[in-house]
Design a protein around this motif. Structure first.
Motif, PDB file in Angstrom:
ATOM      1  N   TYR A 158       0.832  -1.200   0.000  1.00  0.00           N
ATOM      2  CA  TYR A 158       0.000   0.000   0.000  1.00  0.00           C
ATOM      3  C   TYR A 158       0.868   1.252   0.000  1.00  0.00           C
ATOM      4  CZ  TYR A 158      -4.174  -2.712   1.158  1.00  0.00           C
ATOM      5  OH  TYR A 158      -5.217  -3.585   1.131  1.00  0.00           O
ATOM      6  N   VAL A 159       0.525   2.184  -0.883  1.00  0.00           N
ATOM      7  CA  VAL A 159       1.067   3.541  -0.834  1.00  0.00           C
ATOM      8  C   VAL A 159      -0.109   4.421  -0.448  1.00  0.00           C
ATOM      9  CG1 VAL A 159       2.076   5.429  -2.154  1.00  0.00           C
ATOM     10  CG2 VAL A 159       2.856   3.097  -2.540  1.00  0.00           C
ATOM     11  N   THR A 160       0.032   5.182   0.636  1.00  0.00           N
ATOM     12  CA  THR A 160      -1.073   5.962   1.174  1.00  0.00           C
ATOM     13  C   THR A 160      -0.759   7.446   1.088  1.00  0.00           C
ATOM     14  OG1 THR A 160      -1.521   4.173   2.727  1.00  0.00           O
ATOM     15  CG2 THR A 160      -2.545   6.287   3.189  1.00  0.00           C
ATOM     16  N   ILE A 161      -1.737   8.220   0.604  1.00  0.00           N
ATOM     17  CA  ILE A 161      -1.657   9.683   0.630  1.00  0.00           C
ATOM     18  C   ILE A 161      -2.626  10.134   1.715  1.00  0.00           C
ATOM     19  CG2 ILE A 161      -1.813  11.821  -0.667  1.00  0.00           C
ATOM     20  CD1 ILE A 161      -1.686  10.141  -3.232  1.00  0.00           C
ATOM     21  N   ASP A 177      10.285  -6.972  -7.553  1.00  0.00           N
ATOM     22  CA  ASP A 177       9.645  -7.096  -8.856  1.00  0.00           C
ATOM     23  C   ASP A 177       8.801  -5.855  -9.137  1.00  0.00           C
ATOM     24  OD1 ASP A 177       8.590  -8.032 -11.198  1.00  0.00           O
ATOM     25  OD2 ASP A 177       7.269  -9.513 -10.260  1.00  0.00           O
ATOM     26  N   LYS A 178       9.117  -5.123 -10.205  1.00  0.00           N
ATOM     27  CA  LYS A 178       8.351  -3.922 -10.533  1.00  0.00           C
ATOM     28  C   LYS A 178       7.017  -4.247 -11.185  1.00  0.00           C
ATOM     29  CE  LYS A 178      11.970  -0.572 -10.727  1.00  0.00           C
ATOM     30  NZ  LYS A 178      12.291   0.748 -11.157  1.00  0.00           N
ATOM     31  N   SER A 179       6.789  -5.524 -11.527  1.00  0.00           N
ATOM     32  CA  SER A 179       5.507  -5.890 -12.126  1.00  0.00           C
ATOM     33  C   SER A 179       4.457  -6.225 -11.063  1.00  0.00           C
ATOM     34  CB  SER A 179       5.688  -7.079 -13.071  1.00  0.00           C
ATOM     35  OG  SER A 179       6.064  -8.224 -12.342  1.00  0.00           O
ATOM     36  N   LYS A 180       4.829  -6.181  -9.787  1.00  0.00           N
ATOM     37  CA  LYS A 180       3.870  -6.452  -8.716  1.00  0.00           C
ATOM     38  C   LYS A 180       2.911  -5.269  -8.581  1.00  0.00           C
ATOM     39  CE  LYS A 180       3.461  -8.068  -4.053  1.00  0.00           C
ATOM     40  NZ  LYS A 180       4.103  -8.566  -2.867  1.00  0.00           N
ATOM     41  N   ARG A 181       1.658  -5.574  -8.271  1.00  0.00           N
ATOM     42  CA  ARG A 181       0.626  -4.535  -8.169  1.00  0.00           C
ATOM     43  C   ARG A 181       0.830  -3.712  -6.901  1.00  0.00           C
ATOM     44  NH1 ARG A 181      -4.094  -3.895 -10.787  1.00  0.00           N
ATOM     45  NH2 ARG A 181      -3.934  -5.989 -11.642  1.00  0.00           N
ATOM     46  N   ILE A 182       0.749  -2.392  -7.060  1.00  0.00           N
ATOM     47  CA  ILE A 182       0.833  -1.436  -5.958  1.00  0.00           C
ATOM     48  C   ILE A 182      -0.586  -0.914  -5.711  1.00  0.00           C
ATOM     49  CG2 ILE A 182       1.860   0.727  -5.156  1.00  0.00           C
ATOM     50  CD1 ILE A 182       3.966  -1.354  -5.765  1.00  0.00           C
ATOM     51  N   PHE A 183      -1.011  -0.873  -4.455  1.00  0.00           N
ATOM     52  CA  PHE A 183      -2.337  -0.361  -4.102  1.00  0.00           C
ATOM     53  C   PHE A 183      -2.189   1.058  -3.579  1.00  0.00           C
ATOM     54  CE2 PHE A 183      -2.814  -4.916  -4.019  1.00  0.00           C
ATOM     55  CZ  PHE A 183      -4.061  -5.107  -4.582  1.00  0.00           C
ATOM     56  N   LEU A 184      -2.828   2.000  -4.260  1.00  0.00           N
ATOM     57  CA  LEU A 184      -2.748   3.411  -3.898  1.00  0.00           C
ATOM     58  C   LEU A 184      -4.022   3.816  -3.172  1.00  0.00           C
ATOM     59  CD1 LEU A 184      -1.261   6.136  -4.041  1.00  0.00           C
ATOM     60  CD2 LEU A 184      -2.396   6.535  -6.231  1.00  0.00           C
ATOM     61  N   ARG A 185      -3.854   4.280  -1.936  1.00  0.00           N
ATOM     62  CA  ARG A 185      -4.980   4.770  -1.142  1.00  0.00           C
ATOM     63  C   ARG A 185      -4.775   6.263  -0.936  1.00  0.00           C
ATOM     64  NH1 ARG A 185      -5.134   1.346   4.223  1.00  0.00           N
ATOM     65  NH2 ARG A 185      -3.189   2.432   4.486  1.00  0.00           N
ATOM     66  N   ALA A 186      -5.844   7.023  -1.099  1.00  0.00           N
ATOM     67  CA  ALA A 186      -5.764   8.463  -0.883  1.00  0.00           C
ATOM     68  C   ALA A 186      -6.969   8.912  -0.083  1.00  0.00           C
ATOM     69  CB  ALA A 186      -5.714   9.208  -2.220  1.00  0.00           C
ATOM     70  N   ASP A 187      -6.739   9.820   0.850  1.00  0.00           N
ATOM     71  CA  ASP A 187      -7.818  10.390   1.632  1.00  0.00           C
ATOM     72  C   ASP A 187      -8.774  11.124   0.695  1.00  0.00           C
ATOM     73  OD1 ASP A 187      -8.249  11.044   4.757  1.00  0.00           O
ATOM     74  OD2 ASP A 187      -8.974  12.710   3.532  1.00  0.00           O
ATOM     75  N   ALA A 188     -10.054  11.162   1.057  1.00  0.00           N
ATOM     76  CA  ALA A 188     -11.051  11.809   0.204  1.00  0.00           C
ATOM     77  C   ALA A 188     -10.786  13.303   0.030  1.00  0.00           C
ATOM     78  CB  ALA A 188     -12.451  11.586   0.780  1.00  0.00           C
ATOM     79  N   SER A 189     -10.054  13.904   0.960  1.00  0.00           N
ATOM     80  CA  SER A 189      -9.785  15.343   0.869  1.00  0.00           C
ATOM     81  C   SER A 189      -8.539  15.677   0.040  1.00  0.00           C
ATOM     82  CB  SER A 189      -9.633  15.925   2.277  1.00  0.00           C
ATOM     83  OG  SER A 189      -8.505  15.353   2.912  1.00  0.00           O
ATOM     84  N   VAL A 190      -7.840  14.664  -0.459  1.00  0.00           N
ATOM     85  CA  VAL A 190      -6.631  14.902  -1.260  1.00  0.00           C
ATOM     86  C   VAL A 190      -7.036  15.407  -2.636  1.00  0.00           C
ATOM     87  CG1 VAL A 190      -4.659  13.770  -2.362  1.00  0.00           C
ATOM     88  CG2 VAL A 190      -5.276  13.182  -0.028  1.00  0.00           C
ATOM     89  N   PRO A 191      -6.444  16.528  -3.087  1.00  0.00           N
ATOM     90  CA  PRO A 191      -6.765  17.045  -4.426  1.00  0.00           C
ATOM     91  C   PRO A 191      -6.338  16.055  -5.521  1.00  0.00           C
ATOM     92  CG  PRO A 191      -5.606  18.698  -3.134  1.00  0.00           C
ATOM     93  CD  PRO A 191      -5.547  17.425  -2.364  1.00  0.00           C
ATOM     94  N   TYR A 192      -7.082  16.077  -6.606  1.00  0.00           N
ATOM     95  CA  TYR A 192      -6.836  15.173  -7.732  1.00  0.00           C
ATOM     96  C   TYR A 192      -5.425  15.347  -8.275  1.00  0.00           C
ATOM     97  CZ  TYR A 192      -7.565  12.892 -12.230  1.00  0.00           C
ATOM     98  OH  TYR A 192      -7.462  12.073 -13.317  1.00  0.00           O
ATOM     99  N   GLY A 193      -4.929  16.563  -8.338  1.00  0.00           N
ATOM    100  CA  GLY A 193      -3.592  16.835  -8.858  1.00  0.00           C
ATOM    101  C   GLY A 193      -2.505  16.183  -8.024  1.00  0.00           C
ATOM    102  N   GLU A 194      -2.684  16.147  -6.720  1.00  0.00           N
ATOM    103  CA  GLU A 194      -1.696  15.511  -5.844  1.00  0.00           C
ATOM    104  C   GLU A 194      -1.652  14.008  -6.075  1.00  0.00           C
ATOM    105  OE1 GLU A 194       0.510  16.938  -3.859  1.00  0.00           O
ATOM    106  OE2 GLU A 194      -0.232  18.930  -4.404  1.00  0.00           O
ATOM    107  N   MET A 195      -2.833  13.400  -6.240  1.00  0.00           N
ATOM    108  CA  MET A 195      -2.879  11.967  -6.501  1.00  0.00           C
ATOM    109  C   MET A 195      -2.239  11.654  -7.853  1.00  0.00           C
ATOM    110  SD  MET A 195      -6.013   9.303  -6.218  1.00  0.00           S
ATOM    111  CE  MET A 195      -6.765   9.606  -7.790  1.00  0.00           C
ATOM    112  N   MET A 196      -2.494  12.483  -8.848  1.00  0.00           N
ATOM    113  CA  MET A 196      -1.891  12.279 -10.164  1.00  0.00           C
ATOM    114  C   MET A 196      -0.377  12.451 -10.117  1.00  0.00           C
ATOM    115  SD  MET A 196      -4.154  11.183 -12.099  1.00  0.00           S
ATOM    116  CE  MET A 196      -3.181  11.178 -13.579  1.00  0.00           C
ATOM    117  N   ALA A 197       0.124  13.351  -9.261  1.00  0.00           N
ATOM    118  CA  ALA A 197       1.570  13.532  -9.132  1.00  0.00           C
ATOM    119  C   ALA A 197       2.214  12.265  -8.555  1.00  0.00           C
ATOM    120  CB  ALA A 197       1.873  14.739  -8.247  1.00  0.00           C
TER     121      ALA A 197
END
Length: 141
Positions: free
Chosen positions: A62-65, A93-113
Motif C-alpha cells: 500500500y502507498v497511502t496519501i 519485482d516492478k511488475s507487482k501490483r501497488i495499491f494506492l490509497r488516498a484520503d477523500a480530501s486529497v486534491p486530484y492533482g496531488e494523486m496524479m503527481a
C-alpha cells in the motif's frame, strides 16, 4: 483392611465442566480485546465506489496519501522524492501490483503527481483503493 466411606465422601462419576467453561470465557474475552488491535492502520478517509471488489494478494503493498498530503509505504512514512527508492528496496519485482490509497480530501492533482512518480519509477500496475458504496470493506479498482 478396607475402609468403607459413606455419606458426603462417596465417589461421583460426573465430569465437572465449570473450569472448562471458565477457561473458554477468558479466552473469548482475550480474543475480543486482541482482534481490534491486530488491524492497526493509518487513518484515511477513503472515497466510496460501486465497482465490484477484486481479490487482494497475500501481502499487498500500500502507498497511502494522507489528508495532510504525507506519503506512507505500508505504515512507514516516506518522503515524496524517496517513494520510488523505498519501493525498490521493499520489492524485488516492478511488475507487482501497488495499491494506492488516498484520503477523500486529497486534491486530484496531488494523486496524479504520485501516480506519475510511480510510473516514472517503472511501477505501471497501480490499483486505486476505495470503500464499497455501503462503506463496508475496501476494494481495489
Amino acid at each position: 483392611m478396607a475402609v468403607h466411606l459413606k455419606g458426603d465422601l462417596e465417589e461421583t462419576h460426573e465430569i465437572n465442566v465449570t473450569p472448562f467453561i471458565d477457561v473458554m470465557l477468558v479466552l473469548l474475552i482475550i480474543f475480543m480485546v486482541a482482534a481490534p488491535l491486530a488491524t492497526v492502520d493509518l487513518p484515511v478517509d477513503l472515497p466510496a465506489s460501486n465497482a465490484a471488489p477484486h481479490e487482494k494478494p497475500d501481502k499487498p503493498v500500500y502507498v497511502t496519501i494522507q489528508s495532510d498530503l504525507a506519503l506512507a509505504l505500508g505504515e512507514t512514512p516516506v518522503k515524496r522524492k524517496d517513494l520510488v527508492s523505498a519501493l525498490d528496496a521493499h520489492l524485488n519485482d516492478k511488475s507487482k501490483r501497488i495499491f494506492l490509497r488516498a484520503d477523500a480530501s486529497v486534491p486530484y492533482g496531488e494523486m496524479m503527481a504520485v501516480l506519475e512518480s510511480l510510473r516514472a519509477g517503472g511501477y505501471l500496475r497501480v490499483a486505486l483503493v476505495a470503500l464499497d458504496a455501503g462503506g463496508k470493506e475496501p476494494s481495489a479498482q
